[in-house]
Motif scaffolding. Structure first.
Motif, mmCIF file in Angstrom:
data_model
loop_
_atom_site.group_PDB
_atom_site.id
_atom_site.type_symbol
_atom_site.label_atom_id
_atom_site.label_comp_id
_atom_site.label_asym_id
_atom_site.label_seq_id
_atom_site.Cartn_x
_atom_site.Cartn_y
_atom_site.Cartn_z
ATOM 1 N N THR A 170 0.823 -1.209 0.000
ATOM 2 C CA THR A 170 0.000 0.000 0.000
ATOM 3 C C THR A 170 0.862 1.265 0.000
ATOM 4 O OG1 THR A 170 -0.129 -0.177 2.407
ATOM 5 C CG2 THR A 170 -1.986 -1.055 1.153
ATOM 6 N N GLY A 171 2.177 1.072 -0.176
ATOM 7 C CA GLY A 171 3.057 2.212 -0.350
ATOM 8 C C GLY A 171 3.509 2.860 0.944
ATOM 9 N N LYS A 172 3.137 2.255 2.061
ATOM 10 C CA LYS A 172 3.530 2.863 3.338
ATOM 11 C C LYS A 172 4.809 2.230 3.872
ATOM 12 C CE LYS A 172 -0.769 2.252 4.715
ATOM 13 N NZ LYS A 172 -1.893 1.922 5.529
ATOM 14 N N PHE A 173 5.613 1.720 2.967
ATOM 15 C CA PHE A 173 6.795 0.976 3.375
ATOM 16 C C PHE A 173 7.980 1.906 3.590
ATOM 17 C CE2 PHE A 173 9.977 -2.417 2.994
ATOM 18 C CZ PHE A 173 9.362 -3.371 3.781
ATOM 19 N N THR A 174 8.538 1.888 4.796
ATOM 20 C CA THR A 174 9.643 2.791 5.130
ATOM 21 C C THR A 174 10.916 1.992 5.390
ATOM 22 O OG1 THR A 174 9.242 2.610 7.475
ATOM 23 C CG2 THR A 174 8.002 4.308 6.293
ATOM 24 N N ALA A 175 12.002 2.713 5.626
ATOM 25 C CA ALA A 175 13.261 2.042 5.961
ATOM 26 C C ALA A 175 13.112 1.231 7.246
ATOM 27 C CB ALA A 175 14.374 3.071 6.105
ATOM 28 N N GLY A 176 12.300 1.757 8.148
ATOM 29 C CA GLY A 176 12.043 1.031 9.403
ATOM 30 C C GLY A 176 11.371 -0.301 9.130
ATOM 31 N N HIS A 177 10.420 -0.296 8.217
ATOM 32 C CA HIS A 177 9.755 -1.534 7.815
ATOM 33 C C HIS A 177 10.749 -2.532 7.245
ATOM 34 C CE1 HIS A 177 5.816 0.791 7.609
ATOM 35 N NE2 HIS A 177 5.589 -0.205 8.429
ATOM 36 N N GLU A 178 11.638 -1.987 6.422
ATOM 37 C CA GLU A 178 12.643 -2.829 5.770
ATOM 38 C C GLU A 178 13.482 -3.559 6.828
ATOM 39 O OE1 GLU A 178 14.098 -3.724 1.799
ATOM 40 O OE2 GLU A 178 13.148 -1.782 2.110
ATOM 41 N N ALA A 179 13.869 -2.833 7.855
ATOM 42 C CA ALA A 179 14.680 -3.430 8.922
ATOM 43 C C ALA A 179 13.873 -4.489 9.672
ATOM 44 C CB ALA A 179 15.164 -2.350 9.882
ATOM 45 N N THR A 180 12.586 -4.173 9.904
ATOM 46 C CA THR A 180 11.735 -5.149 10.592
ATOM 47 C C THR A 180 11.584 -6.407 9.753
ATOM 48 O OG1 THR A 180 10.503 -3.239 11.382
ATOM 49 C CG2 THR A 180 9.545 -5.405 11.818
ATOM 50 N N LEU A 181 11.445 -6.196 8.442
ATOM 51 C CA LEU A 181 11.305 -7.334 7.542
ATOM 52 C C LEU A 181 12.547 -8.226 7.583
ATOM 53 C CD1 LEU A 181 9.282 -8.572 5.626
ATOM 54 C CD2 LEU A 181 10.174 -7.145 3.795
#
Ligand SMILES: Nc1ncnc2c1ncn2[C@@H]1O[C@H](COP(=O)(O)OP(=O)(O)O)[C@@H](O)[C@H]1O
Ligand SMILES: [Mg+2]
Length: 401
Positions: A170-181
């Motif tokens: 949904t386009g709300k993907f941030t660098a923080g998300h990337e790290a969590t992933l």
């Protein structure tokens, strides 16, 4: 092992029923809808904590009630165990072993061992891969109950990872998300590798028995086999040419055979595979690689059973898979050679005379075999044993012979 006593409270159609069983063959005869499958389902549920008919617990509770109770006395050699399982509508299920304090339901796994044949088994061949994954995982947990936790861990991580991937879509993907992933990738790789390793090993144990059972059930003109199809292997085989991962570098080192890899190696391969497919996964919003997308290909002669096998061959394949799991359990060191309880629910009616006879001959020597049928005539003569009549609310002992 054998089941000596079974009591049900508010399970399916039964408010209260108390039954006694004997080792050897027992055929339960009763007209359709009387409650035969309900009894078999209860025994199966004690073994796997799931029903072969429904995926949620709600239908197992007698209509209008909030709690069902299954109680069984199981005898294995000199030892007997009383197992109780409380199925709750609104909170976690609980078990009790020999009238102990309550334990988590999953702590009773591995105590009651059954192999259940039912008309639904056709889905093992004809159905989608989830049927075959479930077949493997149920057998796995029966043999090694600790893998129940492996499954739970994997499912939990998968769910959370998928939620994160979806937010990426949904386009709300941030660098923080990337790290969590990255963190979820590690967790999922670890749990996934354990599950994959165990499944690969199990399929190798099943294969010789599958081949033999199929030969016994048929005229032996075709050979049955099973091959584990892993999405991880697909990633490793991918040379970058397939449209699915076309733009990705060939990041996962290719190996000929996953069976040669340790859990640690598999973990590493998964981490690489997740990295290689991340962009694609973010686009799609789901996890594309992992044991949740794997399959077991069933083969008859040259061709896959699915889509090619005749109706009779399909049945023989399904029965052979169940027989194979019976033999794997029998062979297992942990069971000490104690046989699982064989349950054949309404299966004979589905088979032609030849297959009926052959199946009867194979199973009749087992420690305990519980068979249900709507009419006596469906049961082949070869299956000598006790016949009991299922009546509303239980079994009519006076009609037993
Ligand atoms: N949760 C439930 N509460 C009450 N009755 C149920 C429940 N689930 C199924 N039944 C009843 O159980 C009967 C089916 O029993 P089943 O064991 O499948 O019969 P069969 O002897 O043909 O195998 C049906 O009459 C159905 O309405
Ligand atoms: Mg039935």
């Amino acid at each position: 092992m054998y089941l000596e006593k079974l009591s049900l409270t508010d399970f399916r159609s039964y408010a209260q029923v108390d039954l006694s069983f004997e080792p050897g063959v027992t055929v339960l005869v009763g007209y359709n809808g009387i409650g035969k499958t309900n009894l078999m389902e209860a025994i199966g549920y004690l073994a796997t904590l799931s029903s072969h008919r429904v995926s949620s617990d709600a239908p197992l509770l007698r209509f209008g009630t909030e709690r069902a109770l299954i109680r069984a006395k199981l005898v294995r050699g000199e030892q007997s165990t009383v197992l109780e399982l409380e199925i709750n509508g609104s909170r976690a299920n609980r078990g009790r072993i020999n009238r102990s304090n309550p334990v988590r339901a999953r702590d009773i796994l591995g105590i009651c061992q059954t192999v259940l044949f039912a008309p639904e088994d056709l889905a093992l061949v004809k159905g989608d891969p989830s049927n075959r994954r479930r077949f493997l995982d149920e057998l796995l947990v029966s043999l090694m109950p600790r893998h129940s936790a492996t499954r739970t861990d994997y499912d939990r991580v998968l769910k959370q990872r998928n939620a994160l991937l979806k937010s990426g879509r949904t386009g709300k993907f941030t660098a923080g998300h990337e790290a969590t992933l990255d963190v979820w990738d590690q967790h999922m790789a670890k749990a996934g590798a354990e599950l994959l390793h165990a499944r690969l090993e199990l399929v190798e144990r099943i294969r010789p028995h599958l081949r033999e059972a199929y030969a016994q059930l048929t005229d032996g003109s075709k050979e049955a086999d099973a091959i584990y199809r892993s999405t991880l292997q697909d990633m490793m085989d991918d040379d970058g040419a397939s449209p699915g991962f076309a733009a990705e570098p060939a990041a996962v080192e290719r190996v000929e055979d996953l069976r040669e890899l340790s859990v640690e190696d598999l973990t590493e391969r998964y981490v690489q595979a997740f990295a290689a497919s991340r962009r694609k996964e973010l686009e799609r919003g789901v996890s594309l690689v992992g044991p949740h997308r794997d399959d077991v290909e069933l083969i008859l002669g040259e061709a896959p059973a699915k889509g090619y096998a005749s109706h009779g061959e399909t049945w023989s394949m399904c029965l052979s898979l169940r027989l194979a799991s019976y033999y794997v359990m029998l062979d297992d060191a942990r069971t000490g050679g104690s046989a699982p309880i064989l349950i054949l629910d309404d299966v004979f009616a589905e088979l032609d005379v030849q297959r009926r006879r052959k199946l009867a001959a194979i199973v009749s020597g087992a420690e305990q075999v519980l068979v249900t049928a709507a009419v006596d005539a469906d049961i082949p003569e070869e299956l000598a044993g006790r016949r009991v009549k299922v009546v509303p609310g239980g079994i009519d002992e006076s009609e037993s012979r």
